[in-house]
Scaffold this motif. Structure first.
Motif, short mmCIF file in Angstrom:
data_model
loop_
_atom_site.label_atom_id
_atom_site.label_comp_id
_atom_site.label_asym_id
_atom_site.label_seq_id
_atom_site.Cartn_x
_atom_site.Cartn_y
_atom_site.Cartn_z
N ALA A 75 0.75 -1.29 -0.11
CA ALA A 75 0.15 0.04 -0.04
C ALA A 75 0.70 1.37 -0.08
N LEU A 76 0.43 2.12 -0.68
CA LEU A 76 1.08 3.54 -1.00
C LEU A 76 0.75 4.55 0.16
N HIS A 77 1.47 4.85 1.06
CA HIS A 77 1.35 5.62 2.15
C HIS A 77 1.28 7.40 1.61
N GLY A 78 2.35 7.72 1.21
CA GLY A 78 2.93 8.83 0.76
C GLY A 78 4.06 9.19 -0.18
N LEU A 79 3.91 10.39 -0.62
CA LEU A 79 4.98 10.57 -1.67
C LEU A 79 5.51 12.11 -1.25
N HIS A 80 6.82 12.35 -1.79
CA HIS A 80 7.10 13.56 -1.70
C HIS A 80 8.34 13.80 -2.73
N ASP A 81 8.03 14.94 -3.50
CA ASP A 81 8.89 15.24 -4.63
C ASP A 81 9.69 16.67 -4.29
N TRP A 82 10.90 16.40 -4.72
CA TRP A 82 11.51 17.97 -4.53
C TRP A 82 12.96 17.93 -5.70
N THR A 83 13.37 19.04 -5.91
CA THR A 83 14.69 18.91 -6.78
C THR A 83 15.70 19.72 -6.13
N ALA A 84 17.04 19.58 -6.06
CA ALA A 84 18.14 20.12 -5.68
C ALA A 84 19.24 19.86 -6.59
N ALA A 85 20.02 20.82 -7.01
CA ALA A 85 21.25 20.85 -7.45
C ALA A 85 21.31 20.13 -8.83
N ARG A 87 19.17 17.83 -9.67
CA ARG A 87 18.60 16.70 -9.67
C ARG A 87 17.06 16.47 -9.13
N ALA A 88 16.27 15.59 -9.81
CA ALA A 88 15.10 15.49 -9.03
C ALA A 88 15.12 14.36 -8.23
N TYR A 89 13.85 14.20 -7.21
CA TYR A 89 13.93 13.27 -6.14
C TYR A 89 12.54 12.85 -5.84
N ARG A 90 12.08 12.00 -5.82
CA ARG A 90 11.04 11.25 -5.55
C ARG A 90 10.92 10.27 -4.51
N ALA A 91 10.46 10.35 -3.24
CA ALA A 91 10.31 9.62 -2.11
C ALA A 91 8.69 8.84 -2.11
N GLU A 92 8.84 7.39 -1.93
CA GLU A 92 7.71 6.78 -1.81
C GLU A 92 7.68 6.14 -0.58
N LEU A 93 6.50 6.18 0.13
CA LEU A 93 6.49 5.67 1.44
C LEU A 93 5.27 4.34 1.25
N THR A 94 5.63 3.25 1.37
CA THR A 94 4.80 2.26 1.27
C THR A 94 4.70 1.30 2.48
N ARG A 95 3.79 0.43 2.50
CA ARG A 95 3.71 -0.58 3.73
C ARG A 95 4.80 -1.59 3.69
N PHE A 96 5.64 -1.75 4.61
CA PHE A 96 6.82 -2.86 4.71
C PHE A 96 5.98 -4.27 4.47
N ILE A 97 6.57 -5.02 3.48
CA ILE A 97 5.95 -6.46 3.26
C ILE A 97 7.01 -7.31 4.12
N ASP A 98 6.61 -7.94 5.15
CA ASP A 98 7.43 -8.87 5.76
C ASP A 98 7.25 -10.31 5.42
N GLU A 99 7.69 -10.54 4.02
CA GLU A 99 7.51 -11.81 3.32
C GLU A 99 8.74 -11.92 2.72
N PRO A 100 9.46 -12.85 2.76
CA PRO A 100 10.68 -13.08 1.80
C PRO A 100 10.36 -13.29 0.45
N VAL A 101 11.24 -12.61 -0.50
CA VAL A 101 11.01 -12.63 -1.76
C VAL A 101 11.77 -13.96 -1.86
N LEU A 102 11.22 -14.43 -3.37
CA LEU A 102 11.57 -15.55 -3.81
C LEU A 102 13.08 -15.69 -4.15
N SER A 103 13.77 -14.64 -4.39
CA SER A 103 15.34 -14.54 -4.98
C SER A 103 15.74 -13.29 -4.38
#
Length: 263
Positions: A75-85, A87-103
């Motif tokens: 689930a996506l909880h939040g976004l934050h965009d900004w630029t500096a020097a 470069r552009a940045y996008r931060a995505e805050l999502t629910r942590f999935i406590d399940e191992p990936v297959l690889s």
């Protein structure tokens, strides 16, 4: 990137902890974090030169959260965009999935014991993705026309059936609970593209690859499925030519021969 990640954590109100996880060629940086309302989350930072920001890879997670509300994804909880020097940045805050990936790596190198329930969940996910309507593009016919002959030595197939796909469907983006991660590249692709990519990436674990291919035979053991396999082989052979997973190359070439022999 580390300083920008710290800025994003402050802006989104989280405290990060644990090891950093760098994405492909250092383009992204992820970190487990704690939010006072959402609990344990994952804070992922994307970065690009300002003139290259935006577009498919930039907003994929945001748009997927709206397009696939019934799919097992963080689930996506939040976004934050900004630029500096410059470069552009996008931060995505999502629910942590406590399940191992297959690889830990897209290329599956160890055999897996996948359950019937896991395949049922994945089939349901693929159906929901494939039936979505979108103008996003994961794979283009123009690229197929150029890359398939160049990297497989075979004529490029003319794709007649296009469907929505995750676009990066491999073992490092799938958990043992059937959750699908990393949605930045989703869009239209040849029918069967996702399962073809999963099978191609799994060729170094031949027993698991055969199990996957049998489980998705309705998608792969058809002319459209063979075309999808040929396209993903071209994609991965192109990556191998640039230094990624060269050990997969002989298996991919064998898969090309098999696909063309069956077609």
């Amino acid at each position: 990137m580390t300083a920008a990640h710290a800025h994003a954590a402050e802006a989104l109100g989280v405290t990060v902890h644990g090891p950093q996880l760098w994405g492909w060629h250092g383009r992204t940086l992820g970190h487990r974090s704690e939010h006072p309302v959402h609990g344990t989350c994952w804070l992922r930072l994307l970065s690009a030169p300002t003139e290259q920001a935006g577009g498919k890879l930039w907003d994929g997670t945001e748009l997927a959260a709206k397009a696939f509300p019934d799919v097992r994804m963080p689930a996506l909880h939040g976004l934050h965009d900004w630029t500096a020097a410059g470069r552009a940045y996008r931060a995505e805050l999502t629910r942590f999935i406590d399940e191992p990936v297959l690889s830990p790596d897209p290329v599956l190198r160890t055999e897996l014991e996948l359950t019937a329930d896991w395949f049922t969940t994945i089939r349901s996910t693929l159906t929901k993705i494939a039936t979505a309507s979108t103008d996003r593009t994961a794979v283009r016919q123009q690229w197929i026309d150029r890359a398939v002959p160049q990297y497989t030595g075979r004529p490029a197939p003319r794709i007649e059936h296009w469907e929505c796909a995750h676009g990066d469907f491999h073992a490092a983006n799938l958990t043992n609970g059937g959750t699908l991660l990393d949605w930045e590249g989703w869009g239209l692709a040849p029918r069967g593209y996702d399962v073809a990519l999963l099978v191609a990436y799994s060729q170094l674990a031949p027993r698991t690859a055969a199990h996957m291919r049998d489980a998705f035979s309705n998608l792969l053991d058809t002319s459209t499925g063979h075309a999808a396999l040929l396209v993903v082989c071209a994609d991965l052979l192109q990556s191998a030519s640039r230094g990624d997973h060269p050990d997969l190359t002989p298996r991919l070439l064998a898969l090309v021969e098999e696909c063309c022999g069956r077609h």
